[in-house]
Design an enzyme around this catalytic site. Structure first.
Site, PDB file in Angstrom:
ATOM      1  CB  CYS A  36       4.373  -0.192  50.772  1.00 17.95           C
ATOM      2  SG  CYS A  36       5.694  -0.546  49.617  1.00 17.95           S
ATOM      3  CG  ASP A  38       8.332  -2.079  51.105  1.00 20.25           C
ATOM      4  OD1 ASP A  38       8.307  -1.624  52.252  1.00 20.25           O
ATOM      5  OD2 ASP A  38       7.715  -3.088  50.758  1.00 20.25           O
ATOM      6  CB  CYS A  61       6.474  -6.703  51.384  1.00 13.42           C
ATOM      7  SG  CYS A  61       6.422  -6.722  49.593  1.00 13.42           S
ATOM      8  CB  CYS A 105       5.703  -6.200  45.531  1.00 14.60           C
ATOM      9  SG  CYS A 105       4.346  -5.936  46.676  1.00 14.60           S
TER      10      CYS A 105
HETATM   11 FE1  FES Z   1       5.961  -2.628  49.429  1.00 13.25          FE
HETATM   12 FE2  FES Z   1       5.524  -4.958  48.434  1.00 13.25          FE
HETATM   13  S1  FES Z   1       4.368  -3.961  49.989  1.00 13.25           S
HETATM   14  S2  FES Z   1       6.918  -3.508  47.747  1.00 13.25           S
END
Ligand code: FES
Length: 129
Positions: A36, A38, A61, A105
């Site tokens: 993702c 992140d 997120c 996550c």
């Molecule tokens: Fe990226 Fe949760 S969607 S860490």
């Protein structure tokens, strides 16, 4: 419950604990989720083998923010050995679970804490007994 999130997740997302950077951190762990994109940083202050302070910065997120917040609370006051034992599952459990699609996550928080502790050990040349 809001869309499958527990009240604890919503609370830690809305009021995250220990947000920010520790300027003179003893160890920093930076981890990213390639799926993702992140990114999370975990900063630690260590005194007498104890995680005296733990803070985080997360560009991610809601679940990533809630898990970062929770891991700072789980880790504070623990020994380095105990910190390394906090698992991905412990973080999700402490938040009363996460929706299945969001379980990945919670990996970031545990991995970030472990990376910060390893960074501290590398920088200081200390070994855990
Ligand atoms: Fe990226 Fe949760 S969607 S860490």
């Amino acid at each position: 419950m809001t869309d499958g999130y527990s009240e604890k997740v919503m609370d830690h997302f809305a009021n995250p604990r220990n947000v920010g950077e520790i300027k003179d951190a003893d160890g920093i762990g930076k981890v990213g989720n390639p799926t993702c994109g992140d990114v999370m940083w975990i900063y630690i202050k260590v005194k007498d083998n104890i995680l005296e302070d733990v803070k985080f910065k997360t560009f991610g997120c809601g679940a990533a923010i809630a898990t970062s917040s929770m891991i700072t609370e789980l880790a504070k006051g623990k020994t380095l050995e105990e910190g390394l034992k906090i698992s991905r599952g412990n973080v999700a459990e402490a938040l009363d679970g996460l929706p299945q699609v969001k379980l990945h996550c919670s990996n970031l928080a545990a991995d970030g804490l472990h990376a910060a502790i390893k960074d501290y050990l590398e920088k200081t040349g200390k070994k855990l007994s």
